[in-house]
Design a protein around this motif. Structure first.
Motif, PDB file in Angstrom:
ATOM      1  N   ALA A  23      -0.418  -8.999   0.750  1.00 17.99           N
ATOM      2  CA  ALA A  23      -0.424 -10.406   1.173  1.00 17.99           C
ATOM      3  C   ALA A  23      -1.764 -11.055   0.849  1.00 17.99           C
ATOM      4  O   ALA A  23      -1.810 -12.183   0.328  1.00 17.99           O
ATOM      5  N   GLN A  24      -2.852 -10.371   1.127  1.00 21.77           N
ATOM      6  CA  GLN A  24      -4.172 -10.934   0.844  1.00 21.77           C
ATOM      7  C   GLN A  24      -4.400 -11.069  -0.660  1.00 21.77           C
ATOM      8  O   GLN A  24      -4.940 -12.067  -1.125  1.00 21.77           O
ATOM      9  N   LEU A  25      -3.962 -10.086  -1.427  1.00 26.75           N
ATOM     10  CA  LEU A  25      -4.084 -10.165  -2.886  1.00 26.75           C
ATOM     11  C   LEU A  25      -3.288 -11.339  -3.443  1.00 26.75           C
ATOM     12  O   LEU A  25      -3.779 -12.079  -4.304  1.00 26.75           O
ATOM     13  N   LEU A  26      -2.068 -11.510  -2.949  1.00 23.02           N
ATOM     14  CA  LEU A  26      -1.238 -12.619  -3.419  1.00 23.02           C
ATOM     15  C   LEU A  26      -1.863 -13.953  -3.032  1.00 23.02           C
ATOM     16  O   LEU A  26      -1.885 -14.892  -3.838  1.00 23.02           O
ATOM     17  N   ARG A  27      -2.401 -14.047  -1.822  1.00 23.63           N
ATOM     18  CA  ARG A  27      -3.097 -15.278  -1.396  1.00 23.63           C
ATOM     19  C   ARG A  27      -4.265 -15.575  -2.332  1.00 23.63           C
ATOM     20  O   ARG A  27      -4.452 -16.716  -2.777  1.00 23.63           O
ATOM     21  N   ASN A  28      -5.059 -14.563  -2.627  1.00 22.67           N
ATOM     22  CA  ASN A  28      -6.222 -14.750  -3.508  1.00 22.67           C
ATOM     23  C   ASN A  28      -5.799 -15.100  -4.930  1.00 22.67           C
ATOM     24  O   ASN A  28      -6.457 -15.897  -5.603  1.00 22.67           O
ATOM     25  N   PHE A  29      -4.713 -14.514  -5.388  1.00 21.87           N
ATOM     26  CA  PHE A  29      -4.228 -14.797  -6.733  1.00 21.87           C
ATOM     27  C   PHE A  29      -3.715 -16.225  -6.847  1.00 21.87           C
ATOM     28  O   PHE A  29      -4.101 -16.976  -7.746  1.00 21.87           O
ATOM     29  N   VAL A  30      -2.859 -16.629  -5.922  1.00 18.01           N
ATOM     30  CA  VAL A  30      -2.263 -17.972  -5.960  1.00 18.01           C
ATOM     31  C   VAL A  30      -3.334 -19.049  -5.802  1.00 18.01           C
ATOM     32  O   VAL A  30      -3.240 -20.114  -6.405  1.00 18.01           O
ATOM     33  N   SER A  31      -4.363 -18.770  -5.030  1.00 18.12           N
ATOM     34  CA  SER A  31      -5.431 -19.761  -4.822  1.00 18.12           C
ATOM     35  C   SER A  31      -6.458 -19.766  -5.946  1.00 18.12           C
ATOM     36  O   SER A  31      -7.395 -20.565  -5.920  1.00 18.12           O
ATOM     37  N   GLY A  32      -6.304 -18.873  -6.921  1.00 16.09           N
ATOM     38  CA  GLY A  32      -7.212 -18.861  -8.064  1.00 16.09           C
ATOM     39  C   GLY A  32      -8.493 -18.064  -7.842  1.00 16.09           C
ATOM     40  O   GLY A  32      -9.409 -18.130  -8.654  1.00 16.09           O
ATOM     41  N   LYS A  33      -8.549 -17.286  -6.784  1.00 13.28           N
ATOM     42  CA  LYS A  33      -9.751 -16.509  -6.489  1.00 13.28           C
ATOM     43  C   LYS A  33      -9.847 -15.229  -7.311  1.00 13.28           C
ATOM     44  O   LYS A  33     -10.942 -14.723  -7.530  1.00 13.28           O
TER      45      LYS A  33
END
Length: 163
Positions: free
Chosen positions: A14-24
């Motif tokens: 979940a954290q990886l997907l959040r970071n990916f979608v937000s461009g981090k």
């Protein structure tokens, strides 16, 4: 193999997907960091997320690569699912987060699927009859609504003590 909810792997995913979608994080970092698990939800989400980026070069989902609003909303729902304790109950199918019933209606997806795995009508009908597809990866609307009403990150156990 029995399906499980792998809480540590889901939290990481979940954290990886959040970071990916937000461009981090970049697409390459996202791919490389997929948690190793028997939790089918993680594989299904990673398989589907692949269509959101260009795997021929490293980039982040910003600028010309930024996801359109409908894809961002889908990813938010996937993150909500990962933070839930619901089993992933859908049958195994190629790119499950891309509506199997509409795959032939867009030229890009038509070319994509012709290069990889063709789905026959029986596979599509079996998949689509399993649950309420608009809330995928949740199976039921009630499960999705419950997760929306009780998000893990905002639950009482996750709230900081402000006294």
């Amino acid at each position: 193999m029995r399906n499980i909810v792998d809480r540590p792997a889901r939290d990481t995913a979940a954290q990886l997907l959040r970071n990916f979608v937000s461009g981090k994080v970049s697409n390459d970092a996202f791919e490389d960091a997929q948690p190793t698990t028997h939790d089918l939800a993680i594989d299904a989400i990673w398989d589907t997320a692949w269509v959101f980026y260009d795997d021929s070069k490293e980039h982040r989902l910003i600028g010309k690569y930024r996801l359109p609003p409908d894809q961002r909303r889908a990813c938010v729902r996937w993150i909500l699912f990962l933070y839930s304790d619901h089993l992933y109950e859908w049958p195994t199918i190629y790119l499950p987060g891309i509506d199997p019933a509409s795959r032939t209606q867009r030229n890009f997806l038509k070319r994509l699927f012709s290069m990889h795995q063709h789905l026959n009508e029986d596979q599509v009908m079996n998949f689509m009859s399993t649950g309420h597809y608009p809330v995928w990866p949740f199976l039921r609307v009630a499960d999705y609504k419950k997760a929306l009403a009780q998000p893990r990150l905002l639950s009482a156990s996750a709230k900081p003590n402000l006294s």
